[in-house]
Design a protein around this motif. Structure first.
Motif, PDB file in Angstrom:
ATOM      1  N   GLU A  33      32.948  78.479 -70.326  1.00 38.02           N
ATOM      2  CA  GLU A  33      33.853  79.623 -70.160  1.00 38.02           C
ATOM      3  C   GLU A  33      33.409  80.493 -68.977  1.00 38.02           C
ATOM      4  O   GLU A  33      33.472  81.722 -69.025  1.00 38.02           O
ATOM      5  CB  GLU A  33      33.878  80.473 -71.444  1.00 38.02           C
ATOM      6  N   GLN A  39      29.474  82.240 -70.535  1.00 38.63           N
ATOM      7  CA  GLN A  39      30.530  83.257 -70.503  1.00 38.63           C
ATOM      8  C   GLN A  39      29.937  84.636 -70.249  1.00 38.63           C
ATOM      9  O   GLN A  39      30.502  85.447 -69.535  1.00 38.63           O
ATOM     10  CB  GLN A  39      31.295  83.241 -71.829  1.00 38.63           C
ATOM     11  N   SER A  64      36.139  82.929 -67.365  1.00 39.18           N
ATOM     12  CA  SER A  64      37.034  83.674 -68.266  1.00 39.18           C
ATOM     13  C   SER A  64      37.041  85.172 -67.980  1.00 39.18           C
ATOM     14  O   SER A  64      38.002  85.866 -68.309  1.00 39.18           O
ATOM     15  CB  SER A  64      36.625  83.427 -69.721  1.00 39.18           C
TER      16      SER A  64
END
Length: 428
Positions: free
Chosen positions: A353, A270, A356
């Motif tokens: 992720e 992420q 994101s």
């Protein structure tokens, strides 16, 4: 030096030498107290230094937030308090060092004078013999006291030494075990058999049974704290399992040579990782700019939907991104980190992720390109945005560290109320 002069002093006048030795030994009571205080203060300096350095790093990292919210002045006061604590502790150590140095000569003279008075008045000893023994003993005591002062100087750093010793022991106890079997290529499957994992006493994953087949796409979903990222980290060999086992192509992961296994894995987190270097070096990881590598480089950029941006720059792929990619946006950082993994020769692609931080349009483009990778890589996707995992071969729903349900996206909606609710909340 101490030993030689003590022997000479005892040969000259044993009684006098013994009395001075007792008097010199008595001075250790004072020194031992100073040693204890010095060690305590050294620990405080080390602790205060860690606190200050940690706060300073955080001030740099969170400067924008601190500045925007006006909290920066309050934070600066905390920094000043940390500095004052270090200064105060350093002053204490300075005092103890000065005390030892200043007291050295007076203490030696005091002991010797007292012994001479006792020898002459009590034991009627001749002064000539006393003076000869005194010459030897004074040299011995001086060296001894000097050694005590140097020892205290060493204790000034004892806090740091103890801290580093404890840190080295912790590193040794947590050292990663490495297998001996080289890993050439992922051929068939990864099997998790009754896998559990804990941080200390807290169980994060329990009773995980899962088989991951080659070139299939798997999506891991669930609420925050359900264990999604921990599970893919275990599969990637970043941490050892607490219970159960993980096998890769029938071989226990503990027996596999870790570096060769990890080189077959692409990992997109992420938080994008951007080095202070050019775009080309960031994506290719400092590969030679051969025609073949150039071709793979631009293909990876197109798949990550960032080729147009790079072409728009004056220096194109040779543009420097600055410290931690400060010269580009968060979405651009993420796309470059995706391009880096697509450039590599890998078998397994983990996306934790990964999209994101992207806007919807860019996410859609990247998602379309990732779908084209299906069948070429084994995809392990951790996602909160359920729209990104609709085409996965299997969706694994985690809840409180256990697999609650699994299946294709459409099947899981029908069979799982909790998954259906997640889909409805995100209006998919």
């Amino acid at each position: 030096m101490v030993f030689v002069y003590l022997i000479l002093a005892f040969f000259t006048d044993p009684q006098f030498a013994l009395l001075v030795a007792v008097g010199g030994g008595a001075t250790n009571l004072l020194y031992n107290r100073v040693y204890k205080k010095t060690k305590e203060t050294s620990k405080k300096i080390t602790s205060g230094g860690h606190t200050f350095q940690g706060m300073l790093i955080q001030k740099v990292a969170f400067y924008k937030y601190l500045k925007a919210t006006g909290f920066i002045k309050t934070y600066e006061l905390r920094l000043r308090e940390a500095v004052d604590y270090i200064v105060k502790s350093n002053k204490k150590i300075g005092f103890y060092n000065a005390l030892l140095v200043a007291a050295r000569e007076p203490m030696v003279i005091f002991v010797v004078v007292v012994v001479i008075i006792v020898q002459v008045n009590v034991f009627s000893q001749q002064l000539g013999v006393i003076i000869l023994s005194l010459l030897f003993f004074y040299r011995s005591l001086n060296s001894l006291v000097m050694m005590q002062t140097q020892w205290n100087g060493f204790l000034n750093l004892s806090g740091s030494l103890e801290n580093m010793t404890a840190f080295m022991k912790e590193l040794q106890s947590q050292k990663e075990s490495n297998g001996v079997v080289p890993f050439e290529k992922f051929e068939d499957s990864i099997c998790l058999d009754n896998v559990g994992f804990s941080y200390g006493n807290k169980m994060v994953l329990t009773e995980i049974d899962l088989t991951i087949k080659k070139n299939k796409a798997y999506a891991f979903v669930g609420e925050s704290g359900s264990g999604k990222s921990t599970l893919v980290n275990l599969i990637a060999g970043l941490m050892p399992v607490s219970t159960g086992s993980i096998t890769v192509d029938g071989l226990d992961l503990e027996e596999v040579e870790k570096l060769s296994f990890k080189k077959r894995i692409g990992y997109i987190a992420q938080e994008p990782v951007i080095f202070s270097d050019t775009i080309f070096n960031n994506v290719t990881q400092w590969s030679e700019p051969t025609p073949e590598n150039q071709k793979r480089f631009w293909k990876a950029l197109e798949q990550a939907a960032i080729a147009d941006f790079v072409l728009s720059l004056p220096e194109k792929e040779n543009a420097n991104l600055g410290s931690a990619g400060i010269l580009i946006s968060g979405g651009q950082k993420q796309r470059l980190s995706i391009a880096r993994e697509l450039f590599k020769d890998i078998d397994i692609l983990i996306m934790d992720e990964a999209t994101s931080a992207l806007d919807s349009e860019t996410e859609k483009i990247i998602q379309e390109n990732i779908e084209k990778l299906k069948g070429r890589y084994t995809l392990l996707i951790v996602a909160h945005r359920l729209s990104t995992i609709k085409s996965a071969d299997e969706v694994i729903l985690l809840n409180h560290g256990q697999i609650e349900n699994r299946g294709a996206f459409s099947d899981l909606i029908r069979r799982s109320d909790s998954f259906q609710k997640m889909v409805q909340l995100q209006e998919i």
